[in-house]
Write a protein that holds these residues in place. Structure first.
Motif, PDB file in Angstrom:
ATOM      1  N   GLY A 155      -0.837  18.842  49.006  1.00  0.00           N
ATOM      2  CA  GLY A 155      -1.725  18.659  50.375  1.00  0.00           C
ATOM      3  C   GLY A 155      -1.681  20.560  50.352  1.00  0.00           C
ATOM      4  N   GLY A 156      -1.587  20.828  51.441  1.00  0.00           N
ATOM      5  CA  GLY A 156      -1.208  22.222  51.971  1.00  0.00           C
ATOM      6  C   GLY A 156       0.093  23.201  51.203  1.00  0.00           C
ATOM      7  N   HIS A 157       0.862  22.444  50.051  1.00  0.00           N
ATOM      8  CA  HIS A 157       2.121  23.006  50.160  1.00  0.00           C
ATOM      9  C   HIS A 157       1.968  23.027  48.049  1.00  0.00           C
ATOM     10  CE1 HIS A 157       6.258  23.652  49.550  1.00  0.00           C
ATOM     11  NE2 HIS A 157       6.860  23.270  48.274  1.00  0.00           N
ATOM     12  N   VAL A 158       2.520  24.678  48.229  1.00  0.00           N
ATOM     13  CA  VAL A 158       2.137  25.245  46.161  1.00  0.00           C
ATOM     14  C   VAL A 158       3.335  25.143  45.926  1.00  0.00           C
ATOM     15  CG1 VAL A 158       0.365  26.196  45.159  1.00  0.00           C
ATOM     16  CG2 VAL A 158      -0.289  25.157  47.521  1.00  0.00           C
ATOM     17  N   VAL A 159       3.384  25.064  44.396  1.00  0.00           N
ATOM     18  CA  VAL A 159       5.049  25.801  43.855  1.00  0.00           C
ATOM     19  C   VAL A 159       3.988  26.496  42.856  1.00  0.00           C
ATOM     20  CG1 VAL A 159       6.500  25.890  42.382  1.00  0.00           C
ATOM     21  CG2 VAL A 159       6.132  23.929  44.906  1.00  0.00           C
ATOM     22  N   PHE A 160       4.357  27.742  42.450  1.00  0.00           N
ATOM     23  CA  PHE A 160       3.986  29.024  41.722  1.00  0.00           C
ATOM     24  C   PHE A 160       4.485  29.064  41.589  1.00  0.00           C
ATOM     25  CE2 PHE A 160       2.594  33.627  40.638  1.00  0.00           C
ATOM     26  CZ  PHE A 160       1.903  33.203  40.561  1.00  0.00           C
ATOM     27  N   GLU A 219       7.976  30.658  43.453  1.00  0.00           N
ATOM     28  CA  GLU A 219       7.505  30.626  45.279  1.00  0.00           C
ATOM     29  C   GLU A 219       7.077  29.527  46.010  1.00  0.00           C
ATOM     30  OE1 GLU A 219       5.449  34.231  46.126  1.00  0.00           O
ATOM     31  OE2 GLU A 219       5.474  35.035  44.727  1.00  0.00           O
ATOM     32  N   GLU A 220       7.097  29.368  46.788  1.00  0.00           N
ATOM     33  CA  GLU A 220       7.150  27.636  47.592  1.00  0.00           C
ATOM     34  C   GLU A 220       5.990  28.088  49.091  1.00  0.00           C
ATOM     35  OE1 GLU A 220      10.675  25.367  48.404  1.00  0.00           O
ATOM     36  OE2 GLU A 220      10.943  26.352  45.911  1.00  0.00           O
ATOM     37  N   TRP A 221       5.150  27.696  48.668  1.00  0.00           N
ATOM     38  CA  TRP A 221       3.727  28.160  49.699  1.00  0.00           C
ATOM     39  C   TRP A 221       3.753  27.419  50.494  1.00  0.00           C
ATOM     40  CZ3 TRP A 221       0.455  30.819  45.550  1.00  0.00           C
ATOM     41  CH2 TRP A 221       0.655  31.692  44.951  1.00  0.00           C
ATOM     42  N   GLU A 222       3.211  27.271  51.973  1.00  0.00           N
ATOM     43  CA  GLU A 222       2.463  26.621  52.694  1.00  0.00           C
ATOM     44  C   GLU A 222       1.259  27.343  52.794  1.00  0.00           C
ATOM     45  OE1 GLU A 222       3.695  23.245  54.054  1.00  0.00           O
ATOM     46  OE2 GLU A 222       5.348  23.741  52.922  1.00  0.00           O
ATOM     47  N   VAL A 223       0.071  26.728  52.276  1.00  0.00           N
ATOM     48  CA  VAL A 223      -1.136  27.727  52.958  1.00  0.00           C
ATOM     49  C   VAL A 223      -1.965  26.724  54.110  1.00  0.00           C
ATOM     50  CG1 VAL A 223      -0.906  28.461  50.234  1.00  0.00           C
ATOM     51  CG2 VAL A 223      -2.395  26.346  50.704  1.00  0.00           C
ATOM     52  N   GLY A 224      -2.653  27.910  54.523  1.00  0.00           N
ATOM     53  CA  GLY A 224      -3.203  27.073  55.247  1.00  0.00           C
ATOM     54  C   GLY A 224      -5.041  27.050  54.701  1.00  0.00           C
ATOM     55  N   ASP A 225      -5.714  26.673  55.550  1.00  0.00           N
ATOM     56  CA  ASP A 225      -6.978  25.914  55.451  1.00  0.00           C
ATOM     57  C   ASP A 225      -7.634  26.603  54.530  1.00  0.00           C
ATOM     58  OD1 ASP A 225      -6.945  23.474  56.078  1.00  0.00           O
ATOM     59  OD2 ASP A 225      -7.764  23.754  58.460  1.00  0.00           O
ATOM     60  N   LEU A 231      -6.505  29.133  52.718  1.00  0.00           N
ATOM     61  CA  LEU A 231      -5.915  29.701  51.499  1.00  0.00           C
ATOM     62  C   LEU A 231      -4.871  30.609  51.406  1.00  0.00           C
ATOM     63  CD1 LEU A 231      -7.963  27.849  49.034  1.00  0.00           C
ATOM     64  CD2 LEU A 231      -6.373  26.450  49.655  1.00  0.00           C
ATOM     65  N   LYS A 232      -4.482  30.773  52.349  1.00  0.00           N
ATOM     66  CA  LYS A 232      -4.297  32.366  52.792  1.00  0.00           C
ATOM     67  C   LYS A 232      -2.150  32.157  53.032  1.00  0.00           C
ATOM     68  CE  LYS A 232      -6.669  35.739  53.318  1.00  0.00           C
ATOM     69  NZ  LYS A 232      -7.315  36.532  52.127  1.00  0.00           N
ATOM     70  N   VAL A 233      -1.742  32.433  52.223  1.00  0.00           N
ATOM     71  CA  VAL A 233       0.127  31.822  52.549  1.00  0.00           C
ATOM     72  C   VAL A 233       0.725  32.338  53.661  1.00  0.00           C
ATOM     73  CG1 VAL A 233       2.658  32.352  51.794  1.00  0.00           C
ATOM     74  CG2 VAL A 233       0.293  32.667  49.796  1.00  0.00           C
ATOM     75  N   MET A 234       0.673  31.278  54.812  1.00  0.00           N
ATOM     76  CA  MET A 234       1.465  31.392  55.794  1.00  0.00           C
ATOM     77  C   MET A 234       2.780  31.516  55.534  1.00  0.00           C
ATOM     78  SD  MET A 234      -0.860  28.269  57.367  1.00  0.00           S
ATOM     79  CE  MET A 234       0.420  27.452  57.165  1.00  0.00           C
ATOM     80  N   ALA A 235       3.438  30.513  54.575  1.00  0.00           N
ATOM     81  CA  ALA A 235       4.562  30.914  54.331  1.00  0.00           C
ATOM     82  C   ALA A 235       5.021  30.789  53.196  1.00  0.00           C
ATOM     83  CB  ALA A 235       5.563  29.812  55.320  1.00  0.00           C
ATOM     84  N   SER A 236       6.178  31.386  52.441  1.00  0.00           N
ATOM     85  CA  SER A 236       6.635  31.337  51.138  1.00  0.00           C
ATOM     86  C   SER A 236       7.919  31.493  51.224  1.00  0.00           C
ATOM     87  CB  SER A 236       6.333  32.758  50.262  1.00  0.00           C
ATOM     88  OG  SER A 236       6.160  32.436  49.121  1.00  0.00           O
ATOM     89  N   ARG A 237       8.800  30.739  50.468  1.00  0.00           N
ATOM     90  CA  ARG A 237      10.333  30.837  49.560  1.00  0.00           C
ATOM     91  C   ARG A 237      10.018  31.527  48.273  1.00  0.00           C
ATOM     92  NH1 ARG A 237       9.826  31.850  54.056  1.00  0.00           N
ATOM     93  NH2 ARG A 237      10.661  30.199  56.330  1.00  0.00           N
ATOM     94  N   GLY A 238      10.670  32.084  48.254  1.00  0.00           N
ATOM     95  CA  GLY A 238      10.727  32.532  46.415  1.00  0.00           C
ATOM     96  C   GLY A 238      12.423  32.825  45.740  1.00  0.00           C
ATOM     97  N   TRP A 239      12.356  32.613  45.183  1.00  0.00           N
ATOM     98  CA  TRP A 239      12.875  32.873  44.267  1.00  0.00           C
ATOM     99  C   TRP A 239      13.559  33.238  42.300  1.00  0.00           C
ATOM    100  CZ3 TRP A 239      16.909  30.643  46.917  1.00  0.00           C
ATOM    101  CH2 TRP A 239      16.294  29.695  48.170  1.00  0.00           C
ATOM    102  N   PHE A 240      14.689  33.798  42.815  1.00  0.00           N
ATOM    103  CA  PHE A 240      14.801  34.444  40.796  1.00  0.00           C
ATOM    104  C   PHE A 240      16.591  34.031  41.305  1.00  0.00           C
ATOM    105  CE2 PHE A 240      14.134  38.173  43.229  1.00  0.00           C
ATOM    106  CZ  PHE A 240      15.540  38.993  42.911  1.00  0.00           C
ATOM    107  N   ASP A 241      17.043  34.394  39.418  1.00  0.00           N
ATOM    108  CA  ASP A 241      18.664  34.437  39.611  1.00  0.00           C
ATOM    109  C   ASP A 241      18.530  36.454  39.651  1.00  0.00           C
ATOM    110  OD1 ASP A 241      20.641  35.110  38.530  1.00  0.00           O
ATOM    111  OD2 ASP A 241      20.561  33.194  36.870  1.00  0.00           O
ATOM    112  N   ALA A 242      18.937  36.751  40.888  1.00  0.00           N
ATOM    113  CA  ALA A 242      19.646  38.624  41.229  1.00  0.00           C
ATOM    114  C   ALA A 242      20.625  38.506  40.022  1.00  0.00           C
ATOM    115  CB  ALA A 242      19.781  38.384  42.749  1.00  0.00           C
ATOM    116  N   GLU A 243      21.900  37.555  39.804  1.00  0.00           N
ATOM    117  CA  GLU A 243      21.977  37.927  39.041  1.00  0.00           C
ATOM    118  C   GLU A 243      22.140  38.352  37.118  1.00  0.00           C
ATOM    119  OE1 GLU A 243      25.995  35.493  39.305  1.00  0.00           O
ATOM    120  OE2 GLU A 243      26.494  36.044  40.879  1.00  0.00           O
ATOM    121  N   ASP A 244      21.199  37.417  37.349  1.00  0.00           N
ATOM    122  CA  ASP A 244      20.323  37.890  35.887  1.00  0.00           C
ATOM    123  C   ASP A 244      19.829  38.991  35.538  1.00  0.00           C
ATOM    124  OD1 ASP A 244      19.553  36.861  33.190  1.00  0.00           O
ATOM    125  OD2 ASP A 244      17.636  36.715  33.870  1.00  0.00           O
TER     126      ASP A 244
END
Length: 121
Positions: free
Chosen positions: A66-71, A92-98, A100-113
């Protein structure tokens, strides 16, 4: 959308990256403070380019429901301060609108690495 988003990052244009966000879109990286609004998304991208001027992004996988995308991505480049090579994986975990613009993104990477690689360890 994901091929164009990857190309925007590889264009080295923070404005191009920000264009994928809704006007009031938001990104949070590693549970940090939110970057709210398209102009703040542009600031976020500018910060990455300042830290890794030769940043190259690749899209490793995409999952949609649906409107949820994992990039899932990998970026490579060199740390601006130390010149050490970087190979950073994340997503990045996105919630996209109709539109297809990103309304909310939660991004993740290993900052210690990231810090270890930047230090050349």
């Amino acid at each position: 959308m994901t091929a164009d988003y990857t190309a925007a990052w590889n264009s080295k244009s923070a404005e191009a990256v920000a264009s994928f966000y809704a006007e009031d879109g938001e990104i949070v990286i590693n549970n940090g403070d939110p970057w709210t609004g398209r102009s703040r998304a542009q600031d976020m991208a500018s910060g990455f380019y300042a830290d890794v001027p030769d940043l190259t992004l690749s899209c490793d996988d995409v999952r949609c429901a649906g409107g949820h995308v994992v990039f899932v991505w990998t970026f490579t480049g060199h740390d601006a301060t130390t010149g050490k090579p970087l190979n950073i994986r994340g997503w990045e975990e996105w919630e996209v609108g109709d539109d297809l613009k990103v309304m909310a993104s939660r991004g993740w990477f290993d900052a210690e690495d990231y810090a270890r690689q930047a230090a050349g360890e």
